[in-house]
Structure formats: structure tokens, C-alpha cells
Design a protein around this motif. Structure first.
Motif, mmCIF file in Angstrom:
data_model
loop_
_atom_site.group_PDB
_atom_site.id
_atom_site.type_symbol
_atom_site.label_atom_id
_atom_site.label_comp_id
_atom_site.label_asym_id
_atom_site.label_seq_id
_atom_site.Cartn_x
_atom_site.Cartn_y
_atom_site.Cartn_z
ATOM 1 N N ARG A 1 23.263 10.114 0.026
ATOM 2 C CA ARG A 1 22.602 9.792 -0.033
ATOM 3 C C ARG A 1 23.535 8.511 0.479
ATOM 4 O O ARG A 1 24.407 8.175 -0.510
ATOM 5 C CB ARG A 1 21.632 9.738 -0.827
ATOM 6 C CG ARG A 1 20.186 10.307 -0.264
ATOM 7 C CD ARG A 1 19.387 10.265 -1.548
ATOM 8 N NE ARG A 1 18.603 8.418 -1.752
ATOM 9 C CZ ARG A 1 19.128 7.683 -2.611
ATOM 10 N NH1 ARG A 1 19.650 7.955 -3.517
ATOM 11 N NH2 ARG A 1 18.384 5.975 -1.958
ATOM 12 N N ILE A 2 22.840 7.633 1.292
ATOM 13 C CA ILE A 2 23.692 6.020 1.554
ATOM 14 C C ILE A 2 22.979 5.425 -0.602
ATOM 15 O O ILE A 2 21.687 5.144 -0.799
ATOM 16 C CB ILE A 2 23.377 5.312 2.029
ATOM 17 C CG1 ILE A 2 23.883 5.980 3.428
ATOM 18 C CG2 ILE A 2 23.649 3.837 2.008
ATOM 19 C CD1 ILE A 2 23.791 5.108 4.623
ATOM 20 N N SER A 3 24.104 4.963 -1.530
ATOM 21 C CA SER A 3 23.887 4.021 -2.439
ATOM 22 C C SER A 3 24.065 2.227 -2.211
ATOM 23 O O SER A 3 24.680 2.132 -1.349
ATOM 24 C CB SER A 3 24.991 4.143 -3.444
ATOM 25 O OG SER A 3 26.004 4.111 -3.179
ATOM 26 N N PHE B 1 16.980 -0.488 -3.092
ATOM 27 C CA PHE B 1 17.913 -0.307 -4.277
ATOM 28 C C PHE B 1 18.050 0.456 -4.862
ATOM 29 O O PHE B 1 17.322 0.978 -5.352
ATOM 30 C CB PHE B 1 18.783 -1.842 -3.618
ATOM 31 C CG PHE B 1 17.458 -3.032 -5.402
ATOM 32 C CD1 PHE B 1 17.472 -3.082 -6.070
ATOM 33 C CD2 PHE B 1 16.916 -4.012 -4.336
ATOM 34 C CE1 PHE B 1 16.488 -3.596 -7.078
ATOM 35 C CE2 PHE B 1 16.296 -4.406 -4.937
ATOM 36 C CZ PHE B 1 15.530 -3.910 -6.116
ATOM 37 N N ASP B 2 19.181 0.916 -5.276
ATOM 38 C CA ASP B 2 18.794 2.140 -6.111
ATOM 39 C C ASP B 2 19.558 1.379 -8.102
ATOM 40 O O ASP B 2 19.290 2.452 -8.343
ATOM 41 C CB ASP B 2 20.389 3.301 -5.678
ATOM 42 C CG ASP B 2 19.982 4.222 -3.982
ATOM 43 O OD1 ASP B 2 18.501 4.144 -4.338
ATOM 44 O OD2 ASP B 2 20.780 3.138 -3.281
ATOM 45 N N LEU B 3 20.144 0.708 -7.720
ATOM 46 C CA LEU B 3 20.596 -0.110 -8.908
ATOM 47 C C LEU B 3 20.993 -1.528 -8.791
ATOM 48 O O LEU B 3 21.370 -1.942 -7.919
ATOM 49 C CB LEU B 3 22.143 0.714 -9.400
ATOM 50 C CG LEU B 3 23.083 0.622 -9.270
ATOM 51 C CD1 LEU B 3 23.912 0.729 -9.713
ATOM 52 C CD2 LEU B 3 23.481 0.983 -7.692
ATOM 53 N N ALA B 4 20.587 -2.448 -9.546
ATOM 54 C CA ALA B 4 21.192 -3.978 -10.018
ATOM 55 C C ALA B 4 21.946 -4.210 -10.964
ATOM 56 O O ALA B 4 22.526 -3.215 -11.697
ATOM 57 C CB ALA B 4 19.894 -4.049 -10.623
ATOM 58 N N TYR B 5 23.026 -4.902 -10.318
ATOM 59 C CA TYR B 5 24.517 -5.459 -11.097
ATOM 60 C C TYR B 5 23.968 -7.255 -11.723
ATOM 61 O O TYR B 5 23.360 -7.793 -11.417
ATOM 62 C CB TYR B 5 25.377 -5.415 -10.644
ATOM 63 C CG TYR B 5 26.258 -3.851 -10.038
ATOM 64 C CD1 TYR B 5 27.312 -3.613 -11.179
ATOM 65 C CD2 TYR B 5 25.423 -3.088 -9.281
ATOM 66 C CE1 TYR B 5 27.530 -2.640 -11.088
ATOM 67 C CE2 TYR B 5 25.826 -2.175 -8.832
ATOM 68 C CZ TYR B 5 27.056 -1.476 -9.655
ATOM 69 O OH TYR B 5 27.584 -0.490 -9.153
#
Ligand code: ATP
Ligand code: MG
Length: 178
Positions: free
Chosen positions: A8-10, A101-105
Motif C-alpha cells: 500500500r502506498i503510504s 492520507f494515512d497519518l499527519a505530522y
């Protein structure tokens, strides 16, 4: 039979006002680029421009960021996001404007909390040379005529020159014409 594993593309999300995009932001994104396949960059307070705190338009900021990120070997989407005065639904508002999107920074405590409350995985990004790599400090240098060009990527220097950004900032900082 060997099972084929689909990788999977992250994709990561990062947001700022980027007034202007500087080497602190760029260092964070360069490091995130080593961890994921794609990055979505949200340009916050997108509706503002021609103000001392927000001199550049969303379109100008899109160009600053897109050109600066060309040398990072990663797919990026740069998406302007207007403010809404309702924190409880802010993450949904962001998601309505961006690719998945999968996660945030972030290292902004409110943004961190809002993503956490919405069930989005969130990681804290580090600060780099915050005394110098700061939008406020850079705008101040533009106003006082000190060197600011060493604090932003070269592509940002070129965009600000092309649009007459320093003259604009100085003009909007002046008192009413007498
Ligand atoms: P301003 O002074 O105009 O608020 P800023 O430098 O804080 O500008 P923003 O566009 O407001 O930049 O910030 C976007 C995000 O980038 C924020 O989460 C902020 O904490 C982060 N950031 C800002 N400066 C740095 C830095 N030097 N190193 C790493 N991250 C930074
Ligand atoms: Mg800030």
C-alpha cells in the motif's frame, strides 16, 4: 502458491501557513519524504493575503512549495485550505479538500489534538533552528532590510523576487498615505 503482497502506498499530511515556506518546513518535509511514499501539504489560512502576517496568496504559496519540493524524490500534493472557525469539525474540513492520507505530522499542539480526537494517527515533527527558521522572523527581516534569503529554499527567493514580495510587505506595513 506464493501469495503476491500488494504494497500500500503510504501518504502523510503536513500543514502550515507558509508565509513564507522556509528551511524549517523544508527540513521537516525532507525527513518525512524518507518515511512515506506521498505527502499532502495543506496551505492553511489560504484565504488571506496582503496582510503583514499573511503577505502571500494561496497561489503564490503553492508555487513556492511545489518548486522547492521538486528536488525531493517524492509525490506531493499542495492543497490550499481556508480557515473555518469550528475546531470540532476542522479535520473533516481538511479531509474534504485533500487526497486520502494515512497519518499527519505536526508540532502544533492544537492540530495534534484535533487529529488525535478524529482518530487519525499523528506524529510530532521536530523543530529546526526555530530562532531563524520562522515565518515571523523572516517577515521582520524583509521589513528591516536584513538578509532573509539564506533562510528559505532558492526557489522561494525566486518566487518572492518575481512577485515583488518584499515591496508588497513593506507597502502594506506602512501607515495610511498622508
Ligand atoms: P509564523 O511565524 O508566520 O507563524 P512559522 O515559522 O511558525 O510562521 P507556519 O507556517 O506557521 O510557520 O508553521 C507551519 C508548521 O511548521 C507549524 O506546525 C510549525 O510548528 C512548523 N515549523 C515552523 N517553523 C519550524 C522550524 N524551524 N522547524 C520545524 N518546523 C517548523
Ligand atoms: Mg506559526
Amino acid at each position: 502458491m506464493r501469495q503476491r503482497k500488494e504494497r500500500r502506498i503510504s501518504c502523510a499530511f503536513y500543514i502550515g501557513r507558509f508565509q513564507p515556506y522556509h528551511l524549517g518546513h523544508h527540513t521537516v518535509l525532507s525527513s518525512i519524504a524518507g518515511e512515506v511514499d506521498e505527502i499532502v501539504i495543506g496551505i492553511g489560512s489560504a484565504q488571506y493575503s496582503h496582510e503583514i502576517k499573511n503577505p502571500f496568496t494561496a497561489g503564490e504559496r503553492v508555487v513556492m512549495i511545489s518548486r522547492s519540493l521538486r528536488d525531493l524524490d517524492i509525490d506531493c500534493y499542495v492543497i490550499p485550505i481556508e480557515d473555518i472557525q469550528r475546531n470540532a469539525v476542522w479535520v473533516s474540513h481538511v479531509m474534504s479538500m485533500t487526497p486520502h492520507f494515512d497519518l499527519a505530522y505536526t508540532n502544533n499542539p492544537l492540530v495534534f489534538r484535533l487529529f488525535e480526537d478524529a482518530g487519525v494517527p499523528v506524529k510530532r515533527s521536530p523543530m529546526y533552528r526555530r530562532d531563524e527558521y520562522s515565518g515571523t522572523a523572516i517577515r521582520e527581516k524583509m521589513l528591516t532590510g536584513e538578509e532573509w534569503e539564506n533562510l528559505v529554499p532558492d526557489a522561494v527567493v525566486r518566487v518572492i523576487e518575481e512577485i515583488g514580495g518584499v515591496a508588497r510587505l513593506r507597502e502594506i506595513a506602512r501607515d495610511d498615505l498622508g
